[in-house]
Write a protein that holds these residues in place. Sequence first.
Motif, short mmCIF file in Angstrom:
data_model
loop_
_atom_site.label_atom_id
_atom_site.label_comp_id
_atom_site.label_asym_id
_atom_site.label_seq_id
_atom_site.Cartn_x
_atom_site.Cartn_y
_atom_site.Cartn_z
N GLY A 1 0.56 -1.31 0.31
CA GLY A 1 -0.39 -0.57 0.09
C GLY A 1 0.94 1.20 -0.22
O GLY A 1 1.60 1.13 -0.21
N GLU A 2 0.10 2.59 0.57
CA GLU A 2 0.77 3.83 0.54
C GLU A 2 1.36 4.32 1.62
O GLU A 2 0.31 3.67 2.80
N PHE A 3 2.35 4.43 2.49
CA PHE A 3 2.43 4.96 3.60
C PHE A 3 3.43 6.37 3.84
O PHE A 3 3.79 6.67 3.36
N GLU A 4 3.59 7.13 5.27
CA GLU A 4 4.35 7.78 5.24
C GLU A 4 4.51 8.02 6.35
O GLU A 4 4.02 7.41 7.37
N LYS A 5 5.25 8.76 6.87
CA LYS A 5 6.54 8.84 7.70
C LYS A 5 6.69 11.02 8.23
O LYS A 5 7.08 11.80 6.47
N PRO A 6 7.27 11.71 9.05
CA PRO A 6 6.92 13.01 8.62
C PRO A 6 8.41 12.97 8.29
O PRO A 6 10.02 12.18 8.28
N ARG A 7 9.13 13.85 7.14
CA ARG A 7 9.66 14.48 7.16
C ARG A 7 11.36 14.99 7.80
O ARG A 7 10.82 16.19 9.17
#
Length: 705
Positions: free
Chosen positions: A283-289
């Motif tokens: 799937g699609e995942f995000e993390k903070p920059r």
Amino acid sequence: MPLQAQALGQALGEDLTLHTTLCRREAGQFQKAVKTGETVVVACTQEKRLFSELAEQTEGAISPIRFVNIRETGGWGREAEHATPKMAALLAAARLPEAEPVATVTYKSEGRVLIIGAVDAAERAASFLADAMQVTIFAQGPGKAGGSQERRFPVVAGRLQGLKGWLGAFEVSWDASNPIDLDLCTRCNACVAACPEQAIGLDYQVDLSRCTSHRDCVKVCEAAGAIDFGRDARAQTERFDVVLDLRGDQASPTFTSHALPQGYFRWDGQDLQTLLKVRELVGEFEKPRFFAYKQKLCAHSRNEQVGCSACIDICSAEAVRSDKSRQQIVVNPNLCVGCGACTTACPTGALTYAYPRPAEQGTKIRALLSAYQAAGGRDAALLLHSQEKGQALIDELGRGAQLGVMQGVPARVMPVALWHTASVGMELWLSAVAYGARQVMVLLTDEEAPQYRAALMEQMAVAQSLLNGLGYTGVHFQLIEAKTTTALDGDLQRLCARNLKASSLPSGPAVAARHAVQAEKRSNLELVIDHLMAQSPVMAMDEASRPKALDLPAAGSPLGSITVDGSKCTLCMSCVGACPSSALQDNPLQPEIRFIEKNCVQCGLCAKTCPEDAITLQPRLSLLAERTQVRVLHGSPPYACIRCSKPFGTLKGIEAMLGRLAGHSMFQGAALERLKMCGDCRVVDMFTDENQVRIPGANTPSKSQ
């Protein structure tokens, strides 16, 4: 827990009602609270999921909810009766708004997973993943049992040449050097049985070092035609989303960094949690920059010279690299794991931690210490720990204290959870001391990279030297290295128990600082130094008695001066052009190198750029007012043109040039004299001399004249 509702209420400035079964028969009180619109702080993290679901099911619930643990951190401990100020502090900090959102880094995975390892182990792992992901096996030997006769998964083989990337973007390259084409192979095992050297394993790879070219295998495989020793080794490249590496210590690791890329896993064949994590990566995942970078503040490179490389040296994910062509560093956000070590090591603040930001972290520390002091707490200590293994150790410590087998977290120690312990450095440690903390401890477990410990030790040495030099006694900063709860319990009791003598505790400013932590690292460092100096016992001494400067350790010091050897310096101003922080400046009116000490970050670019090797770094903290003022490090009288008297260089520089070129064949006679002229006069003199040579006597008056 020995909770004192009235005392807590006085510390927080409101009336409190004590609920002991808020998640059970008193749940209605919680539901009523979340309808008010005001921030609701729940002092229980154990039932966080239950409270969150209850809020979702409550019609009209609009209140933001914060969770804080006051049980294992304070209520369960031998000193729990004295922990009310700490509980008040933890409750006050929990009310603060959440960190402002930051930019995110996105990963996209379609579930293409590559399993590297022995065929039998790889097939076992593949059978667990195949229903959720697209599995490919990179065969590295047959293993103990060999592969299955049933060809269930695509198998590739050869010499692994390279593996790079991250979740959703791994690039694997190898040489397909195996004479057996695995796409044509039927796994009939005839070649295995026919090989007289036993050079073919059940992974259907030929060990060419054992093969003596009988070619019996080729004969028995004639029908399938899968074996061809004349096939050229073909370079292959393919992309995968996830990599599961089963090789362990049997082969050189593909990634040597301490922090592995997102989407790359090593598996010992036992821990099923690893396989469960792999299954989830579709799937699609995000993390903070996690970082923000300001190139104009960076002290990494100038004039093709590398000065500061602290961020590159400390990064455990190898996410930071040098780009000298652009005079900067480059951070790969996909490889960054958010440890923040680079921001801690950066002397200029070019790299800052973004989630939470320094100002937000400082606000939390200030709220903790202010509430603790308002509740009557004394000699506060902060324990900075990671939110994973560090938090687990503290939770175990609290449970051990409740069972009576451990002491627990001391009453004056306030745990502060960080994404990573390396994300906070000396400017925030010193801010904590300025706000009233007497000790700042950093808990290290076995999850930190070795270079983090060294960097934290360096920063603690600088900060401790600064405080002791200003007259604050004792040891304010400690690294606690504990892999077990028992070790942590012993260290905390040794350093922070209430029964310690007051004379053995570190001292701090008599008046707590009121300034807010700044977004810029150097600005914050200057504010806290100003406060510590203003409250310093040393600065209270008469001017003749107090030192003019405090020497600081060379390693890791972001503060200091420089010295210029006037006998070597030619005032070429290379150092001024290289200085990234405007600590070094020129004087447009006369040849001078000027310096503002508070701007110096000790990056060393000036020393490395100086062609005369005339500059030496001097780590220190000046206690004089001139620290913030412009002062002249070196100057020289201007050199006047011998033809027009216009100044065009420095006396030292021209004399050095004349001395070096006096013996050169190209600079004799008039040519040497021209070096003493400005650029305009030099051209005029050359033209005049050229005309005199070309037209002899043209400038000589005739007899008739």
